[in-house]
Design a protein around this motif. Structure first.
Motif, PDB file in Angstrom:
ATOM      1  N   GLY A 227     -48.270 -71.808  -4.004  1.00 37.45           N
ATOM      2  CA  GLY A 227     -47.557 -72.843  -3.260  1.00 37.45           C
ATOM      3  C   GLY A 227     -46.925 -72.299  -1.996  1.00 37.45           C
ATOM      4  O   GLY A 227     -46.989 -72.938  -0.930  1.00 37.45           O
ATOM      5  N   ALA A 228     -46.307 -71.108  -2.084  1.00 36.82           N
ATOM      6  CA  ALA A 228     -45.680 -70.512  -0.905  1.00 36.82           C
ATOM      7  C   ALA A 228     -46.724 -70.192   0.158  1.00 36.82           C
ATOM      8  O   ALA A 228     -46.481 -70.369   1.360  1.00 36.82           O
ATOM      9  N   ALA A 229     -47.924 -69.710  -0.272  1.00 34.96           N
ATOM     10  CA  ALA A 229     -48.986 -69.413   0.691  1.00 34.96           C
ATOM     11  C   ALA A 229     -49.476 -70.686   1.373  1.00 34.96           C
ATOM     12  O   ALA A 229     -49.723 -70.698   2.592  1.00 34.96           O
ATOM     13  N   LEU A 230     -49.610 -71.768   0.614  1.00 31.47           N
ATOM     14  CA  LEU A 230     -50.039 -73.037   1.204  1.00 31.47           C
ATOM     15  C   LEU A 230     -49.033 -73.525   2.238  1.00 31.47           C
ATOM     16  O   LEU A 230     -49.409 -73.976   3.331  1.00 31.47           O
ATOM     17  N   LEU A 231     -47.751 -73.449   1.928  1.00 31.37           N
ATOM     18  CA  LEU A 231     -46.727 -73.869   2.883  1.00 31.37           C
ATOM     19  C   LEU A 231     -46.764 -73.010   4.141  1.00 31.37           C
ATOM     20  O   LEU A 231     -46.594 -73.512   5.262  1.00 31.37           O
ATOM     21  N   ARG A 232     -46.997 -71.729   3.965  1.00 28.74           N
ATOM     22  CA  ARG A 232     -47.093 -70.831   5.113  1.00 28.74           C
ATOM     23  C   ARG A 232     -48.269 -71.226   6.008  1.00 28.74           C
ATOM     24  O   ARG A 232     -48.152 -71.245   7.244  1.00 28.74           O
ATOM     25  N   ILE A 233     -49.403 -71.539   5.405  1.00 26.68           N
ATOM     26  CA  ILE A 233     -50.580 -71.951   6.175  1.00 26.68           C
ATOM     27  C   ILE A 233     -50.291 -73.240   6.929  1.00 26.68           C
ATOM     28  O   ILE A 233     -50.652 -73.387   8.112  1.00 26.68           O
ATOM     29  N   LEU A 234     -49.633 -74.186   6.271  1.00 27.32           N
ATOM     30  CA  LEU A 234     -49.327 -75.459   6.928  1.00 27.32           C
ATOM     31  C   LEU A 234     -48.383 -75.257   8.107  1.00 27.32           C
ATOM     32  O   LEU A 234     -48.500 -75.944   9.123  1.00 27.32           O
TER      33      LEU A 234
ATOM     34  N   ALA B 163     -41.059 -86.822   8.440  1.00 34.29           N
ATOM     35  CA  ALA B 163     -40.488 -86.220   7.244  1.00 34.29           C
ATOM     36  C   ALA B 163     -41.228 -84.948   6.824  1.00 34.29           C
ATOM     37  O   ALA B 163     -40.607 -83.959   6.421  1.00 34.29           O
ATOM     38  N   ALA B 164     -42.574 -84.958   6.920  1.00 30.25           N
ATOM     39  CA  ALA B 164     -43.342 -83.788   6.493  1.00 30.25           C
ATOM     40  C   ALA B 164     -43.010 -82.568   7.349  1.00 30.25           C
ATOM     41  O   ALA B 164     -42.813 -81.463   6.835  1.00 30.25           O
ATOM     42  N   GLY B 165     -42.948 -82.763   8.657  1.00 32.04           N
ATOM     43  CA  GLY B 165     -42.623 -81.654   9.546  1.00 32.04           C
ATOM     44  C   GLY B 165     -41.225 -81.122   9.297  1.00 32.04           C
ATOM     45  O   GLY B 165     -41.001 -79.904   9.322  1.00 32.04           O
ATOM     46  N   TRP B 166     -40.285 -82.027   9.068  1.00 29.77           N
ATOM     47  CA  TRP B 166     -38.907 -81.583   8.805  1.00 29.77           C
ATOM     48  C   TRP B 166     -38.838 -80.784   7.507  1.00 29.77           C
ATOM     49  O   TRP B 166     -38.188 -79.733   7.446  1.00 29.77           O
ATOM     50  N   THR B 167     -39.498 -81.277   6.469  1.00 27.42           N
ATOM     51  CA  THR B 167     -39.458 -80.590   5.177  1.00 27.42           C
ATOM     52  C   THR B 167     -40.055 -79.194   5.284  1.00 27.42           C
ATOM     53  O   THR B 167     -39.513 -78.225   4.740  1.00 27.42           O
ATOM     54  N   LEU B 168     -41.178 -79.085   5.990  1.00 21.59           N
ATOM     55  CA  LEU B 168     -41.796 -77.770   6.166  1.00 21.59           C
ATOM     56  C   LEU B 168     -40.854 -76.820   6.889  1.00 21.59           C
ATOM     57  O   LEU B 168     -40.702 -75.657   6.509  1.00 21.59           O
TER      58      LEU B 168
END
Length: 445
Positions: free
Chosen positions: A426-433, A100-105
C-alpha cells in the motif's frame, strides 16, 4: 558542530518567516501532546533483570498512579489540533482548485513516510535478531513494544482519509455531527455492558476519535470559539462528567488500559475518555490567547517549530528508544532495580528518562530527515481516487493487523508477515501515485 549550527539557523529562519495568520497555539498543543505521550509511556514501563528481562506496566501494579493518566492521556488533544489543521489544509487545497484525492495523497505523505521507515527498520532488526539466534518470542516482544505507537496511526490515518467526507458533513450540520458520534459511542458502551452482544463498542475506535477530530473543525471555522465564556464551561462540564463517570460511575479511573479490568477506557474509547477530551478541549481554548501572545517570542516559537518539524519521528521512535534503553541499562547493571512505586523507583525515573531522551535524540538525528524531506506530490490523474483508496486501505489494514497481533511469534520478523506485505504494498502504491505525474510539492498549511 557546524551541522548543528546550520540546522539551528534554518529553524530560526523558518520561525521568523511564519505567516502572521498562523495560529501558533495549535502547534504548541501538538508538541505538548506528543511530549506528554512519550513521557507517559516511558514512565509506565518498569523493567527488572534476573537471568532475563521482565517488564510490567506500572499502572497494573501501582493503583495510585492511575489518576495521573488524566494528565498524560492527551491523545484527544492531538486529534483536536489534527482536526483544526486538516480543516485549514483542506480548505486551502480546495481554494486552489484541488480535489479530495490529491489532498489525501499529500496530507498522508508525512505520516506514511516515517512510518514506513520505522516498519522497515524494525522488520530488518527482527530478521537479524532471529538469524543471530534470539528466541522468536523475545523477538516478537521487542518489535511489539517498539511498534506500540502504530495503534495511534491506525485511528489518525483513518481520520485523515475521512476528512473530506466528515468536513462536508461539518459544513452542513456543524456541531450536530460530533453530538451524533457521541451518541454512537454511548450506544457502543452500552453494548459492552451487555455480555451477549458480540464486539460491543468496537465501532468506538472510529466514532470517538472522529468526534474529537470534528471539534477541531469547529474550532478552526469559529463554530467553537476560543472565548472564556465558551471554554470555561466546556472544561468544567467535561471535568464534572469525567468525575461522575469514573469515580461514581461504571468506568475505571485510568485513561490507559489496565490489565484485568473488564472495561478499558481506550480499548475501545469510552464516554469517559470523551469526557476527558471535552475538558481538555475547554482548557485548550481557554489558553488560546495567552499562549499565542507568549509564542510571539522568537526563542520559544523556534523551539515549537523544531519539535513540530520531527513530531512524527519523535512519536514513532520513542518506544524503540525504550527498548534500546532497556537492553543497555538493565542487563549491564547500569541502572539499579527497585520495586515499582517505591521511593527509590521514583528517584530512578530521572536517570531513566534522561537516558531514553538521549537515545531518542540520536534516533531523531538519524531518521528525522525522512519526515522533514518533502516527498513528491503530483496532481492525481484519472483513476487516482480509487487507487488512493486501495493504497490507504492496505496501509491502514496492515497497521491494524500489526497492532492487533500483540506480542509473540508472528513470523520471521516478529510481525505478521501478511500484514507487513500489505502495508508495504500500500505504501509503495501511494508513493507511485504521488510521483507518477509532473508536479511540484507544496508544504501543507
Amino acid at each position: 558542530m557546524g551541522a548543528i549550527e546550520r540546522a539551528a539557523r534554518e529553524l530560526r529562519r523558518k520561525a521568523e518567516q511564519t505567516p502572521a495568520h498562523r495560529d501558533r497555539h495549535v502547534d504548541l498543543l501538538r508538541a505538548v501532546a506528543i511530549a506528554a505521550v512519550v513521557t507517559g509511556h516511558w514512565l509506565v514501563l518498569s523493567v527488572s533483570y534476573n537471568g532475563g528481562l521482565h517488564g510490567v506496566n506500572v499502572l497494573d501494579v501501582v493503583p495510585w498512579t492511575r489518576p495521573l493518566t488524566w494528565l498524560f492521556q492527551v491523545m484527544p488533544i492531538f486529534f483536536l489540533v489534527g482536526g483544526y489543521a486538516n480543516a485549514a489544509s483542506l480548505a486551502a487545497h480546495r481554494r486552489e482548485g484541488g480535489g479530495a484525492a490529491g489532498w489525501t495523497l499529500r496530507r498522508t505523505d508525512r505520516l506514511v513516510r516515517p512510518t514506513t521507515m520505522l516498519l522497515a527498520v524494525l522488520t530488518a532488526a527482527g530478521l537479524a535478531a532471529g538469524v543471530a539466534g534470539v528466541g522468536p518470542e523475545l523477538v516478537g516482544m521487542g518489535v511489539w513494544l517498539a511498534g506500540i505507537p502504530l495503534w495511534f496511526l491506525v485511528a489518525y490515518l483513518s481520520a485523515v482519509v475521512l476528512t473530506p467526507v466528515m468536513h462536508a458533513l461539518h459544513r452542513r450540520y456543524g456541531l450536530a455531527v460530533p453530538i451524533v458520534l457521541v451518541v454512537l459511542v454511548a450506544a457502543g458502551d452500552a453494548g459492552r455492558f451487555v455480555p451477549w452482544i458480540p464486539y460491543g463498542g468496537a465501532g468506538n475506535y472510529l466514532f470517538a476519535w472522529l468526534a474529537v477530530h470534528q471539534l477541531g473543525f469547529a474550532w478552526q471555522d469559529g463554530r467553537l470559539p476560543a472565548r472564556p465564556a465558551v471554554a470555561l464551561p466546556l472544561a468544567l462540564t467535561g471535568l464534572a462528567a469525567l468525575v461522575g463517570l469514573t469515580v461514581f460511575g461504571p468506568y475505571p479511573v485510568s485513561m490507559v488500559g489496565v490489565a484485568g479490568q473488564d472495561i478499558q477506557n481506550t480499548s475501545p474509547p469510552t464516554l469517559a475518555l470523551l469526557a476527558l477530551a471535552t475538558a481538555q478541549t475547554g482548557v485548550a481554548l481557554l489558553l488560546h490567547e495567552p499562549a499565542n501572545r507568549w509564542l510571539q517570542g522568537v526563542r520559544q516559537w523556534t523551539a515549537v517549530v523544531a519539535v513540530n518539524s520531527v513530531i512524527m519521528t519523535l512519536f514513532l521512535w520513542h518506544m524503540t528508544a525504550a527498548v534500546l534503553g532497556v537492553l543497555a541499562l538493565y542487563p549491564t547493571g547500569l541502572l539499579p532495580q527497585a520495586a515499582p512505586g517505591s521511593l527509590p523507583w521514583l528517584l530512578l525515573r530521572i536517570p531513566w528518562l534522561a537516558a531514553l531522551a538521549i537515545i531518542l535524540g540520536l534516533l531523531v538525528a538519524v531518521f528525522g530527515s525522512v519526515e522533514r524531506r518533502s516527498g513528491p506530490n503530483a496532481p492525481p490523474g484519472r483513476g487516482a481516487a480509487a487507487l488512493s483508496f486501495a493504497g490507504m486501505a492496505a496501509v491502514v489494514g496492515g497497521l491494524l493487523a500489526v497492532a492487533l497481533a500483540g506480542p509473540g511469534n508472528h513470523g520471521p520478523a516478529g510481525f505478521p508477515t501478511a500484514a507487513l506485505i500489505g502495508y508495504f504494498a500500500g505504501a509503495a502504491l501511494l508513493r507511485i501515485l504521488r510521483s507518477g505525474f509532473p508536479g511540484r510539492s507544496r508544504p501543507d498549511p
